[in-house]
Write a protein that holds these residues in place. Sequence first.
Motif, mmCIF file in Angstrom:
data_model
loop_
_atom_site.group_PDB
_atom_site.id
_atom_site.type_symbol
_atom_site.label_atom_id
_atom_site.label_comp_id
_atom_site.label_asym_id
_atom_site.label_seq_id
_atom_site.Cartn_x
_atom_site.Cartn_y
_atom_site.Cartn_z
ATOM 1 N N LYS A 53 56.035 -32.589 53.286
ATOM 2 C CA LYS A 53 55.189 -33.173 54.183
ATOM 3 C C LYS A 53 54.425 -32.473 55.301
ATOM 4 O O LYS A 53 55.035 -31.394 55.612
ATOM 5 C CB LYS A 53 55.714 -34.253 54.896
ATOM 6 C CG LYS A 53 56.399 -35.478 53.979
ATOM 7 C CD LYS A 53 56.261 -36.657 54.864
ATOM 8 C CE LYS A 53 57.882 -36.927 55.205
ATOM 9 N NZ LYS A 53 58.252 -38.242 55.917
ATOM 10 N N SER A 54 53.407 -32.840 55.337
ATOM 11 C CA SER A 54 52.638 -32.381 56.768
ATOM 12 C C SER A 54 51.834 -33.433 57.494
ATOM 13 O O SER A 54 51.557 -34.676 57.031
ATOM 14 C CB SER A 54 51.453 -31.279 56.344
ATOM 15 O OG SER A 54 50.297 -31.920 55.846
ATOM 16 N N ALA A 55 51.641 -33.573 58.782
ATOM 17 C CA ALA A 55 51.365 -34.427 59.652
ATOM 18 C C ALA A 55 49.946 -33.959 60.370
ATOM 19 O O ALA A 55 50.154 -32.986 60.884
ATOM 20 C CB ALA A 55 52.266 -34.777 60.601
ATOM 21 N N PHE A 56 49.082 -34.824 60.338
ATOM 22 C CA PHE A 56 47.696 -34.455 60.876
ATOM 23 C C PHE A 56 47.952 -35.247 62.386
ATOM 24 O O PHE A 56 48.028 -36.478 62.368
ATOM 25 C CB PHE A 56 46.568 -34.890 60.160
ATOM 26 C CG PHE A 56 46.389 -34.283 58.948
ATOM 27 C CD1 PHE A 56 45.555 -33.036 59.278
ATOM 28 C CD2 PHE A 56 46.807 -34.580 57.971
ATOM 29 C CE1 PHE A 56 45.342 -32.188 58.056
ATOM 30 C CE2 PHE A 56 46.401 -33.867 56.688
ATOM 31 C CZ PHE A 56 45.722 -32.595 56.753
ATOM 32 N N VAL A 57 48.061 -34.634 63.436
ATOM 33 C CA VAL A 57 48.623 -35.212 64.759
ATOM 34 C C VAL A 57 47.752 -34.575 65.782
ATOM 35 O O VAL A 57 47.361 -33.506 65.775
ATOM 36 C CB VAL A 57 50.293 -34.890 64.837
ATOM 37 C CG1 VAL A 57 50.355 -33.324 64.891
ATOM 38 C CG2 VAL A 57 50.751 -35.581 65.928
ATOM 39 N N SER A 58 47.688 -35.673 66.749
ATOM 40 C CA SER A 58 47.272 -35.328 68.054
ATOM 41 C C SER A 58 48.388 -35.602 69.145
ATOM 42 O O SER A 58 49.177 -36.365 68.935
ATOM 43 C CB SER A 58 46.199 -36.173 68.510
ATOM 44 O OG SER A 58 45.176 -35.988 67.426
ATOM 45 N N GLY A 122 43.308 -33.001 72.165
ATOM 46 C CA GLY A 122 44.570 -33.098 71.786
ATOM 47 C C GLY A 122 45.342 -32.929 70.213
ATOM 48 O O GLY A 122 46.385 -32.904 70.009
ATOM 49 N N PHE A 123 44.133 -32.523 69.224
ATOM 50 C CA PHE A 123 44.144 -32.830 68.023
ATOM 51 C C PHE A 123 45.019 -31.358 67.648
ATOM 52 O O PHE A 123 44.338 -30.125 67.781
ATOM 53 C CB PHE A 123 43.218 -32.734 67.317
ATOM 54 C CG PHE A 123 43.393 -32.939 65.638
ATOM 55 C CD1 PHE A 123 43.896 -33.610 65.001
ATOM 56 C CD2 PHE A 123 42.515 -31.935 64.937
ATOM 57 C CE1 PHE A 123 44.092 -33.835 63.525
ATOM 58 C CE2 PHE A 123 42.698 -31.836 63.627
ATOM 59 C CZ PHE A 123 43.614 -32.830 62.970
ATOM 60 N N LEU A 124 46.049 -31.440 67.099
ATOM 61 C CA LEU A 124 46.963 -30.159 66.509
ATOM 62 C C LEU A 124 46.380 -29.765 64.906
ATOM 63 O O LEU A 124 46.949 -28.670 64.777
ATOM 64 C CB LEU A 124 48.390 -30.129 66.853
ATOM 65 C CG LEU A 124 48.744 -30.460 68.184
ATOM 66 C CD1 LEU A 124 50.237 -30.767 68.124
ATOM 67 C CD2 LEU A 124 48.398 -29.267 69.017
ATOM 68 N N GLY A 125 45.885 -30.523 64.441
ATOM 69 C CA GLY A 125 45.698 -30.531 62.902
ATOM 70 C C GLY A 125 46.668 -30.612 62.111
ATOM 71 O O GLY A 125 47.691 -31.597 62.480
ATOM 72 N N SER A 126 47.005 -30.059 61.055
ATOM 73 C CA SER A 126 48.225 -30.006 60.141
ATOM 74 C C SER A 126 49.472 -29.640 60.670
ATOM 75 O O SER A 126 49.349 -28.103 60.896
ATOM 76 C CB SER A 126 47.591 -29.653 58.752
ATOM 77 O OG SER A 126 48.746 -30.247 57.726
ATOM 78 N N VAL A 127 50.477 -30.374 60.847
ATOM 79 C CA VAL A 127 51.614 -29.466 61.377
ATOM 80 C C VAL A 127 52.671 -29.888 60.174
ATOM 81 O O VAL A 127 52.925 -30.784 59.767
ATOM 82 C CB VAL A 127 52.040 -30.527 62.595
ATOM 83 C CG1 VAL A 127 53.489 -30.053 63.072
ATOM 84 C CG2 VAL A 127 51.331 -30.252 63.727
ATOM 85 N N PHE A 128 53.475 -28.666 60.104
ATOM 86 C CA PHE A 128 54.394 -28.666 58.931
ATOM 87 C C PHE A 128 55.785 -28.573 59.510
ATOM 88 O O PHE A 128 56.133 -28.332 60.547
ATOM 89 C CB PHE A 128 54.293 -27.564 58.120
ATOM 90 C CG PHE A 128 52.755 -27.284 57.533
ATOM 91 C CD1 PHE A 128 52.415 -27.909 56.296
ATOM 92 C CD2 PHE A 128 51.857 -26.379 58.242
ATOM 93 C CE1 PHE A 128 51.382 -27.887 55.952
ATOM 94 C CE2 PHE A 128 50.517 -26.445 57.549
ATOM 95 C CZ PHE A 128 50.362 -27.341 56.221
ATOM 96 N N ASP A 164 47.667 -39.213 62.627
ATOM 97 C CA ASP A 164 46.629 -39.708 61.659
ATOM 98 C C ASP A 164 46.933 -40.131 60.348
ATOM 99 O O ASP A 164 46.782 -41.103 59.976
ATOM 100 C CB ASP A 164 45.260 -38.648 61.952
ATOM 101 C CG ASP A 164 44.307 -39.311 61.107
ATOM 102 O OD1 ASP A 164 43.683 -40.408 61.309
ATOM 103 O OD2 ASP A 164 43.681 -38.511 60.357
ATOM 104 N N SER A 165 47.482 -39.185 59.689
ATOM 105 C CA SER A 165 47.907 -39.500 58.456
ATOM 106 C C SER A 165 48.942 -38.373 57.919
ATOM 107 O O SER A 165 49.325 -37.333 58.800
ATOM 108 C CB SER A 165 46.914 -39.068 57.614
ATOM 109 O OG SER A 165 46.262 -37.894 57.544
ATOM 110 N N PHE A 166 49.585 -38.481 56.946
ATOM 111 C CA PHE A 166 50.488 -37.691 56.293
ATOM 112 C C PHE A 166 50.109 -36.910 54.926
ATOM 113 O O PHE A 166 49.308 -37.767 54.524
ATOM 114 C CB PHE A 166 51.936 -38.089 56.137
ATOM 115 C CG PHE A 166 52.659 -38.307 57.240
ATOM 116 C CD1 PHE A 166 53.534 -37.359 58.044
ATOM 117 C CD2 PHE A 166 52.850 -39.626 57.760
ATOM 118 C CE1 PHE A 166 54.352 -37.680 59.070
ATOM 119 C CE2 PHE A 166 53.514 -39.920 58.886
ATOM 120 C CZ PHE A 166 54.141 -39.056 59.529
#
Length: 173
Positions: A53-58, A122-128, A164-166
């Motif tokens: 998975k990856s998380a689009f996270v802020s 605060g948006f980090l983008g895609s976090v793995f 935001d989404s996975f």
Amino acid sequence: SAKKDFFDLKPKIKEWLEIRKNMLLVNSAYEHFIARPLLDSSVIARNFENLSKSAFVSHILVGFDGALKYSGEKRTKREALERALFIKKELAFLGGETKKEVAFSNSAKSFSDDPSAQKNGGFLGSVFWGSTIEDFEEAVFALKEGVVSKPFETPYGFHLALVDSFGFSDYYY
């Protein structure tokens, strides 16, 4: 292809290939006989579960005196937690998902101690999984989409996170 081009007959390359083969054997033996037995089976299961998975996270970071890389206003750990709880409470009053993302971004620009928040909201983008410190990824990958986390602590301070989404990581396939 190396044999076709006779690379395996060149002494220097043959020596390098032998060294590389031995390194791979040592690494494999270490992993199977030393590292894996030391790991708890739940750790291995959690890694297998989240690696794809990856998380689009802020996030919003609230630092305190003694936290890593914190050089902001003088703030105790307790004051930082209270500030994070206040921000969380303010975000809880929001309605729609779009409003939540915009409000989170605005709050990150206003309150986050992460210097990049001014530019990225605060948006980090895609976090793995495995790309951040364990405390952060544990909290983020346990979240549901669109839900602001409770404040959680890392060595950098207290964070609020919003996924935001996975998506899928490179390891999915």
